[in-house]
Design a protein around this motif. Sequence first.
Motif, PDB file in Angstrom:
ATOM      1  N   UNK A   1      -8.433   7.050  -9.444  1.00  0.00           N
ATOM      2  CA  UNK A   1      -8.754   6.831 -10.849  1.00  0.00           C
ATOM      3  C   UNK A   1     -10.018   5.991 -11.022  1.00  0.00           C
ATOM      4  N   UNK A   2     -10.351   5.165 -10.057  1.00  0.00           N
ATOM      5  CA  UNK A   2     -11.608   4.418 -10.110  1.00  0.00           C
ATOM      6  C   UNK A   2     -12.800   5.278  -9.684  1.00  0.00           C
ATOM      7  N   UNK A   3     -12.556   6.213  -8.783  1.00  0.00           N
ATOM      8  CA  UNK A   3     -13.641   7.057  -8.287  1.00  0.00           C
ATOM      9  C   UNK A   3     -14.069   8.091  -9.326  1.00  0.00           C
ATOM     10  N   UNK A   4     -13.138   8.633 -10.090  1.00  0.00           N
ATOM     11  CA  UNK A   4     -13.461   9.700 -11.046  1.00  0.00           C
ATOM     12  C   UNK A   4     -14.543   9.271 -12.047  1.00  0.00           C
ATOM     13  N   UNK A   5     -14.375   8.147 -12.763  1.00  0.00           N
ATOM     14  CA  UNK A   5     -15.458   7.777 -13.692  1.00  0.00           C
ATOM     15  C   UNK A   5     -16.749   7.398 -12.973  1.00  0.00           C
ATOM     16  N   UNK A   6     -16.632   6.853 -11.773  1.00  0.00           N
ATOM     17  CA  UNK A   6     -17.824   6.500 -11.011  1.00  0.00           C
ATOM     18  C   UNK A   6     -18.633   7.748 -10.671  1.00  0.00           C
ATOM     19  N   UNK A   7     -17.949   8.797 -10.219  1.00  0.00           N
ATOM     20  CA  UNK A   7     -18.638  10.054  -9.920  1.00  0.00           C
ATOM     21  C   UNK A   7     -19.250  10.662 -11.174  1.00  0.00           C
ATOM     22  N   UNK A   8     -18.536  10.561 -12.284  1.00  0.00           N
ATOM     23  CA  UNK A   8     -19.068  11.084 -13.543  1.00  0.00           C
ATOM     24  C   UNK A   8     -20.370  10.364 -13.920  1.00  0.00           C
ATOM     25  N   UNK A   9     -20.361   9.052 -13.800  1.00  0.00           N
ATOM     26  CA  UNK A   9     -21.551   8.275 -14.153  1.00  0.00           C
ATOM     27  C   UNK A   9     -22.706   8.589 -13.192  1.00  0.00           C
ATOM     28  N   UNK A  10     -22.392   8.728 -11.902  1.00  0.00           N
ATOM     29  CA  UNK A  10     -23.444   8.986 -10.929  1.00  0.00           C
ATOM     30  C   UNK A  10     -24.089  10.357 -11.104  1.00  0.00           C
ATOM     31  N   UNK A  11     -23.279  11.364 -11.432  1.00  0.00           N
ATOM     32  CA  UNK A  11     -23.782  12.727 -11.440  1.00  0.00           C
ATOM     33  C   UNK A  11     -23.951  13.344 -12.822  1.00  0.00           C
ATOM     34  N   UNK A  12     -23.777  12.572 -13.879  1.00  0.00           N
ATOM     35  CA  UNK A  12     -23.975  13.130 -15.215  1.00  0.00           C
ATOM     36  C   UNK A  12     -25.467  13.317 -15.468  1.00  0.00           C
ATOM     37  N   UNK A  13     -25.787  14.351 -16.225  1.00  0.00           N
ATOM     38  CA  UNK A  13     -27.192  14.629 -16.519  1.00  0.00           C
ATOM     39  C   UNK A  13     -27.787  13.542 -17.407  1.00  0.00           C
ATOM     40  N   UNK A  14     -27.026  13.127 -18.397  1.00  0.00           N
ATOM     41  CA  UNK A  14     -27.490  12.047 -19.270  1.00  0.00           C
ATOM     42  C   UNK A  14     -27.022  10.734 -18.652  1.00  0.00           C
ATOM     43  N   UNK A  15     -27.949   9.953 -18.200  1.00  0.00           N
ATOM     44  CA  UNK A  15     -27.587   8.684 -17.580  1.00  0.00           C
ATOM     45  C   UNK A  15     -26.996   7.751 -18.627  1.00  0.00           C
ATOM     46  N   UNK A  16     -25.878   7.157 -18.270  1.00  0.00           N
ATOM     47  CA  UNK A  16     -25.191   6.254 -19.190  1.00  0.00           C
ATOM     48  C   UNK A  16     -25.738   4.844 -18.998  1.00  0.00           C
ATOM     49  N   UNK A  17     -26.458   4.379 -19.966  1.00  0.00           N
ATOM     50  CA  UNK A  17     -27.049   3.044 -19.881  1.00  0.00           C
ATOM     51  C   UNK A  17     -26.324   2.098 -20.813  1.00  0.00           C
ATOM     52  N   UNK A  18     -25.965   0.949 -20.299  1.00  0.00           N
ATOM     53  CA  UNK A  18     -25.253  -0.032 -21.116  1.00  0.00           C
ATOM     54  C   UNK A  18     -26.150  -0.547 -22.240  1.00  0.00           C
ATOM     55  N   UNK A  19     -27.461  -0.521 -22.018  1.00  0.00           N
ATOM     56  CA  UNK A  19     -28.391  -1.035 -23.025  1.00  0.00           C
ATOM     57  C   UNK A  19     -28.509  -0.121 -24.243  1.00  0.00           C
ATOM     58  N   UNK A  20     -28.045   1.131 -24.124  1.00  0.00           N
ATOM     59  CA  UNK A  20     -28.109   2.052 -25.257  1.00  0.00           C
ATOM     60  C   UNK A  20     -27.003   1.790 -26.271  1.00  0.00           C
TER      61      UNK A  20
ATOM     62  N   UNK B   1       0.854  -1.182   0.000  1.00  0.00           N
ATOM     63  CA  UNK B   1       0.000   0.000   0.000  1.00  0.00           C
ATOM     64  C   UNK B   1       0.891   1.232   0.000  1.00  0.00           C
ATOM     65  N   UNK B   2       0.604   2.134  -0.919  1.00  0.00           N
ATOM     66  CA  UNK B   2       1.394   3.349  -1.048  1.00  0.00           C
ATOM     67  C   UNK B   2       0.671   4.369  -1.896  1.00  0.00           C
ATOM     68  N   UNK B   3       1.408   5.314  -2.401  1.00  0.00           N
ATOM     69  CA  UNK B   3       0.828   6.377  -3.200  1.00  0.00           C
ATOM     70  C   UNK B   3       0.198   5.820  -4.479  1.00  0.00           C
ATOM     71  N   UNK B   4       0.775   4.744  -5.046  1.00  0.00           N
ATOM     72  CA  UNK B   4       0.180   4.132  -6.240  1.00  0.00           C
ATOM     73  C   UNK B   4      -1.205   3.568  -5.948  1.00  0.00           C
ATOM     74  N   UNK B   5      -1.388   3.004  -4.775  1.00  0.00           N
ATOM     75  CA  UNK B   5      -2.700   2.489  -4.385  1.00  0.00           C
ATOM     76  C   UNK B   5      -3.702   3.633  -4.298  1.00  0.00           C
ATOM     77  N   UNK B   6      -3.273   4.734  -3.713  1.00  0.00           N
ATOM     78  CA  UNK B   6      -4.129   5.918  -3.614  1.00  0.00           C
ATOM     79  C   UNK B   6      -4.540   6.394  -5.011  1.00  0.00           C
ATOM     80  N   UNK B   7      -3.581   6.428  -5.930  1.00  0.00           N
ATOM     81  CA  UNK B   7      -3.860   6.869  -7.303  1.00  0.00           C
ATOM     82  C   UNK B   7      -4.837   5.909  -7.986  1.00  0.00           C
ATOM     83  N   UNK B   8      -4.668   4.599  -7.781  1.00  0.00           N
ATOM     84  CA  UNK B   8      -5.594   3.609  -8.364  1.00  0.00           C
ATOM     85  C   UNK B   8      -7.025   3.884  -7.915  1.00  0.00           C
ATOM     86  N   UNK B   9      -7.200   4.111  -6.619  1.00  0.00           N
ATOM     87  CA  UNK B   9      -8.538   4.311  -6.079  1.00  0.00           C
ATOM     88  C   UNK B   9      -9.146   5.607  -6.629  1.00  0.00           C
TER      89      UNK B   9
END
Length: 101
Positions: A44-63, A34-42
């Motif tokens: 980098x995983x949170x950024x797209x998750x927040x984008x998907x959660x709070x984007x106005x146009x919901x991103x649906x896999x079925x589209x 566990x180190x700074x690389x682990x922090x960066x990994x997490x």
Amino acid sequence: MVMCFSFICVVLYSLKKSQKVKCNCFGNLTEEKIGINTFIHIVLLIIPTLYILFSEEKLLILKHSFTEVGYAIFLNVGLFMAYILISSMKKFHDAIKMSSY
């Protein structure tokens, strides 16, 4: 999301205490601590998750078409394998450097 933020808290605590704890982020594929690389990994995983959660146009896999979803899956697997390869090459390079002294 709660899990990601709890992981960030644990990583920051570990960094603050200078603990050498095995990460196990990718199981036995890497031997990272566990180190700074682990922090960066997490983060980098949170950024797209927040984008998907709070984007106005919901991103649906079925589209999307089956082909586009398949490409996205293969891209993610490829990026993961590239990360493992680079991590293994760095470890190998460090081992060679240490053995030459």
